[in-house]
Design a protein around this motif. Structure first.
Motif, mmCIF file in Angstrom:
data_model
loop_
_atom_site.group_PDB
_atom_site.id
_atom_site.type_symbol
_atom_site.label_atom_id
_atom_site.label_comp_id
_atom_site.label_asym_id
_atom_site.label_seq_id
_atom_site.Cartn_x
_atom_site.Cartn_y
_atom_site.Cartn_z
ATOM 1 N N PHE A 2 0.820 -1.213 0.000
ATOM 2 C CA PHE A 2 0.000 0.000 0.000
ATOM 3 C C PHE A 2 0.858 1.269 0.000
ATOM 4 C CE2 PHE A 2 -2.500 -3.217 2.566
ATOM 5 C CZ PHE A 2 -3.259 -3.651 1.503
ATOM 6 N N ILE A 25 -6.980 -4.715 -5.227
ATOM 7 C CA ILE A 25 -8.164 -3.856 -5.187
ATOM 8 C C ILE A 25 -8.368 -3.207 -6.560
ATOM 9 C CG2 ILE A 25 -9.248 -1.872 -4.059
ATOM 10 C CD1 ILE A 25 -7.526 -2.501 -1.590
ATOM 11 N N GLN A 38 -6.085 2.537 7.036
ATOM 12 C CA GLN A 38 -5.506 2.817 8.342
ATOM 13 C C GLN A 38 -4.083 3.286 8.094
ATOM 14 O OE1 GLN A 38 -6.472 -0.952 10.476
ATOM 15 N NE2 GLN A 38 -5.705 0.134 12.276
ATOM 16 N N ARG A 45 -9.942 3.274 11.405
ATOM 17 C CA ARG A 45 -10.272 2.794 10.057
ATOM 18 C C ARG A 45 -11.149 3.844 9.386
ATOM 19 N NH1 ARG A 45 -9.961 -3.008 9.594
ATOM 20 N NH2 ARG A 45 -11.741 -3.011 8.193
ATOM 21 N N TYR A 84 -0.819 1.439 6.422
ATOM 22 C CA TYR A 84 -0.720 0.168 7.152
ATOM 23 C C TYR A 84 -1.755 -0.815 6.624
ATOM 24 C CZ TYR A 84 -1.575 -2.920 11.193
ATOM 25 O OH TYR A 84 -1.796 -3.992 12.002
ATOM 26 N N ALA A 85 -2.944 -0.315 6.311
ATOM 27 C CA ALA A 85 -4.003 -1.196 5.806
ATOM 28 C C ALA A 85 -4.866 -0.464 4.794
ATOM 29 C CB ALA A 85 -4.872 -1.687 6.962
ATOM 30 N N VAL A 86 -5.199 -1.146 3.717
ATOM 31 C CA VAL A 86 -6.190 -0.656 2.757
ATOM 32 C C VAL A 86 -7.068 -1.848 2.405
ATOM 33 C CG1 VAL A 86 -6.633 0.426 0.519
ATOM 34 C CG2 VAL A 86 -4.558 1.021 1.781
ATOM 35 N N ILE A 87 -8.364 -1.705 2.636
ATOM 36 C CA ILE A 87 -9.277 -2.833 2.457
ATOM 37 C C ILE A 87 -10.356 -2.476 1.444
ATOM 38 C CG2 ILE A 87 -10.948 -4.318 3.638
ATOM 39 C CD1 ILE A 87 -8.856 -2.915 6.053
ATOM 40 N N GLY A 88 -10.571 -3.357 0.477
ATOM 41 C CA GLY A 88 -11.628 -3.078 -0.482
ATOM 42 C C GLY A 88 -11.545 -4.000 -1.678
#
Ligand SMILES: Cc1cc2nc3c(=O)[nH]c(=O)nc-3n(C[C@H](O)[C@H](O)[C@H](O)COP(=O)(O)OP(=O)(O)OC[C@H]3O[C@@H](n4cnc5c(N)ncnc54)[C@H](O)[C@@H]3O)c2cc1C
Ligand SMILES: Cc1cc2nc3c(=O)[nH]c(=O)nc-3n(C[C@H](O)[C@H](O)[C@H](O)COP(=O)(O)OP(=O)(O)OC[C@H]3O[C@@H](n4cnc5c(N)ncnc54)[C@H](O)[C@@H]3O)c2cc1C
Ligand code: SF4
Ligand code: SF4
Ligand code: FES
Lengths: 274, 470
Positions: A2, A25, A38, A45, A84-88
């Motif tokens: 990310f 993603i 994040q 988030r 740190y985090a990417v969600i999708g």
């Protein structure tokens, strides 16, 4: 993972664009969908809509306004640094079809959310009339990009520094008088979406809005994002974020957005003190 | 082996040292402190080493209970841990959260006349000892088979499958929606009941053994099961839990201050809101808190609210004390910590102020009528008994449902009418070739040990498939 590959400041630094490396993603994302990010392990988030996607490069683009601690930390991340985090991709994609003439109304960073949808509507053969609003000319974003995907572009500023002096709803009323419109898409601050929907309801014109309630997981497991639509409770992260603008309870949404006002202030103060 | 005690008089059951109630209800440190080696040995010696151990029949995964207890009695604590691992991949967790009183301990022969052996305490002791001293050997990983398995979800069932299959020589990748692994063990069950360092250490062991973990991957959204097969995975295990909150559809339920237990606990545990503002995620600190429901989830929410500084915490439940489904220890701990139980009471609606914030809850008294399908007496509303409980935070903990996100994206997996995945009870096979499922997504919310048991059976079946065929 990310990694930020591109970063731009917009609207005098109040709005920031990040292009982020997220191949999985990017391969799947569609207009209208969002991601949750994040900045670090201790971070909150935060949901942000994808303003652009490059599936070949494997990147997604987000455009966000710096409003509190988390978006401020995001805004400080530089090219080469990583989230740190990417969600999708999360949420339902916009249902895009040819409706003849459509009006796309955008305000603030809502314009970033609106852009891929407008482009999709244009590509689907619609005649696109776009109305963009901002407080003043310096806060307006993506004017060129929106111009490219619109047949007609109207600009409104609250202070009259550019285009029409007044609200997007004034121009919208005008357009609806003159044209036969098949669909209105309105994305921006809650009051803007509310007033647009009131106008189009009277005329019986289908209206799509994109809601931004407070979220945690973005996958349907917490219910924090509940909104009332047509008297029913919906989870915006999985049932939306787009809904029938005429059925949304905007007042409830506005109130729910204030849930953490005091905590947000504590966070921001602590963050500014450092 | 341990000498059988000839005498009729039994030594008393070990008492678990604990933080005092009025101290612990203000911190998030673990409540029971663990047995000392001497206490553990003494407790282990109480076990009669039955030839036909009833306790083992009560354990869903048939842990060799007399076997591991004998090793503790001999002072071979690592040997005890290795014995536990034969049947149970997460003994430090199960020792803490299994409903022992209706499983292993509920069946223990000593319980017939006096107190059963404290099997849970001993299980916890052996597992903690092995983890803290790092002396017990890791299992030996078999030669690589070249087969790839995707495990979706990192709750107890997914972790079990991953552990079993990596040891058998397959390549294993876990796909987890959240940024941290552990499922309910990290986002649901609070730190004061199950320290997160224990879960982290179990996950670390899997990584050491070679398991690959892709966090931030929502299968069904980020990638689909069919795409995983296209990427070269040979088998898929679905252990995504029962993650959807249930609300009660009462007027006022969308007021600020009404939360699902999932949201309240996720904010507090996974996002560490109890350490706000050091951590960025806030959680409401209610003054007068009402928790609806009476299971483990409800007790966790209630005890969390107390620790976050509430003046009063009430658990409101529509049946009576005898029907409360939480573990006996949790009910006991909750009461000790000052949580009130308001039984035979059901919520009717929520009231709020002009800012949309919760101010109170109207409820109705209930009485018990005839037994229903579940054999429990059905609660019936007492007419005209409405009254209002003032409150500024309500946590709804009345159950969970399966999340349709993954199954919607995989239409060839059959579901039952509640949306749970249909899986063969012996093997975990679903209706889609190469896909297994187990744990809460199949059974509805159950227990950690059942989710692990299902994982183990599926792992065996997946291994057979990878070596022999479907
Ligand atoms: C589906 C969705 C898509 C969005 N897309 C965009 C976008 O493309 N660009 C953009 O600028 N903004 C977008 N937002 C809004 C953005 O998420 C918030 O501005 C951001 O969370 C603020 O966080 P903060 O910590 O900086 O501010 P805070 O100080 O925490 O809060 C400032 C404001 O943000 C809201 N907020 C706080 N936390 C959350 C949360 N977890 N989820 C949602 N809102 C929250 C609060 O109600 C408050 O009004 C979107 C929101 C949603 C739900
Ligand atoms: C608050 C609480 C307290 C409890 N207390 C106890 C107790 O004391 N004793 C006991 O025995 N049981 C208890 N339980 C029940 C027990 O925790 C569950 O039965 C058990 O965790 C189920 O395990 P699982 O592996 O099936 O699923 P889960 O533990 O739910 O794990 C599922 C995982 O899958 C992930 N996931 C979901 N969807 C996707 C997707 N689409 N893609 C990728 N990942 C996904 C989730 O994020 C999660 O990490 C409790 C439950 C809760 C909520
Ligand atoms: S796994 Fe649970 S039921 Fe089995 S012996 Fe251990 S504590 Fe008892
Ligand atoms: S039933 Fe009780 S006494 Fe007998 S072996 Fe099991 S734990 Fe020991
Ligand atoms: S954000 Fe949790 S259910 Fe929508």
């Amino acid at each position: 993972m990310f990694k930020i590959v591109n970063r731009e400041k917009m609207a005098q630094g109040t709005i920031v664009l990040n292009e982020i490396d997220a191949p999985r993603i990017a391969r799947k994302a569609k207009p209208g969908q969002f991601v949750i990010l994040q900045a670090n392990e201790k971070g909150e988030r935060i949901p942000l809509t994808m303003a652009d996607v490059d599936s070949e490069k494997g990147t997604i683009t987000i455009i966000y306004m710096i409003v509190g601690k988390s978006t401020r930390i995001f805004g400080n991340l530089q090219v080469g640094e990583s989230y740190y985090a990417v969600i999708g991709p999360l949420g339902k994609a916009t249902h895009i079809e040819n409706r003849g003439k459509v009006v796309c109304v955008g305000g603030g960073t809502g314009i970033a959310v609106l852009h891929p949808i407008t482009r999709g509507l244009k590509q689907a053969g619609n005649e696109v009339i776009t109305i963009l609003g901002s407080r003043n000319k310096d806060l307006l974003i993506l004017e060129d990009k929106m111009a490219k995907v619109s047949d007609t572009l109207h600009i409104c500023t609250d202070d009259g520094s550019r285009g029409h002096h007044g609200f997007v709803t004034d121009v919208l009323k005008d357009v609806l008088e003159k044209e036969d419109i098949g669909l209105v898409v309105a994305i921006g601050p809650v009051p803007m979406m509310k007033f647009v929907s009131m106008i189009t309801r009277d005329k019986g014109i289908e209206t799509l809005v994109s809601l931004n309630p407070i979220m945690v997981d973005g996958t349907g497991m917490c219910g924090g994002c509940r909104v009332s639509v047509g008297g029913e409770t919906k989870f915006a992260c999985v049932d939306g974020p787009e809904f029938d603008g005429h059925a949304v309870d905007y007042d409830e949404l506005s109130k729910r957005l204030t849930a953490y006002q005091e905590d947000e202030k504590i966070s921001m103060d602590a963050c500014q003190a450092v | 082996m341990v000498e059988k005690k000839g005498k009729k008089e039994q030594a008393p059951r070990a008492k678990m040292p604990e933080q005092a109630p009025d101290v612990r209800n203000k911190n998030f440190l673990e409540v029971p402190l663990g047995l000392t080696p001497d206490m553990a040995k003494m407790e282990a010696e109480r076990c009669l080493q039955c030839k036909k151990p009833a306790c083992v029949e009560g354990c869903p995964v048939s842990v060799d209970i007399p076997g591991f207890i004998a090793r503790i009695a001999q002072g071979d604590f690592d040997g005890a841990a290795v014995k536990l691992w034969e049947r149970n991949a997460l003994p430090a967790v199960c020792g803490r959260v299994c409903p022992q009183e209706i499983q292993c301990e509920g069946n223990c022969i000593l319980g017939k006349k006096g107190d059963s052996v404290a099997i849970g305490y001993l299980e916890r002791f052996a597992a903690d000892h092995a983890r803290e001293n790092g002396t017990a050997d890791l299992p030996v990983v078999a030669e690589k088979t070249g087969k790839k398995v995707a495990v979706i979800g990192s709750g107890p069932s997914g972790l079990t499958v991953a552990g079993d299959l990596i040891v058998k020589g397959h390549d294993v990748t876990i796909f987890e929606a959240f940024h941290q692994s552990g499922g309910v063990l990290v986002y649901g069950i609070p730190e004061f009941r199950l320290p997160k360092s224990i879960v982290a250490s179990e996950v670390e062991t899997l990584v050491t053994l070679g398991v690959n973990i892709e966090t931030n991957s929502v299968v069904g959204a980020t990638v689909t099961i069919d795409e995983l097969f296209e990427e070269g995975y040979d088998a898929v295990y679905v252990g995504v839990g029962a993650g959807l909150p249930r609300f009660m559809n009462l007027p006022g339920e969308n007021l600020i201050g009404v939360f699902s237990a999932n949201e309240y606990l996720t904010r507090t545990n996974l996002m560490k809101a109890y350490r706000f503002p050091e951590y960025d995620t806030p959680v409401p600190r209610g003054r007068n808190v009402v928790v609806l429901g009476a299971g483990n989830v409800a007790m966790d929410a209630a005890r969390t609210a107390m620790r976050l500084g509430a003046e009063s915490v009430k658990v409101v439940y529509r049946r009576s004390r005898a029907e409360m489904p939480a573990r006996a220890e949790e009910l006991h701990h909750a009461e000790e910590e000052g949580i009130e139980f308001i039984l035979l009471t059901n919520p009717v609606q929520f009231f709020g102020n002009d800012n949309g914030r919760l101010t109170g809850m109207e409820c109705l008294k209930m009485e018990l009528g005839e037994p229903d399908d579940s054999g429990r007496r059905r609660p019936i509303a007492v007419e005209g008994s409405e009254y209002t409980i003032p409150c500024d935070l309500v946590v709804v903990s009345v159950g969970a449902q399966p999340n349709p996100l993954l199954t919607n994206a995989t239409p060839d997996i059959s579901l039952n009418r509640w949306g749970n995945i249909v899986a063969d009870t012996a093997t975990g096979k679903t209706t889609k070739k190469g896909v297994w499922a187990g744990g809460d997504i199949v059974t509805g919310m159950a227990t950690v040990i059942l989710a692990m048991g299902a994982g183990r059976e599926s792992a065996d079946s997946i291994h057979d498939y990878l070596t022999l065929g479907w």
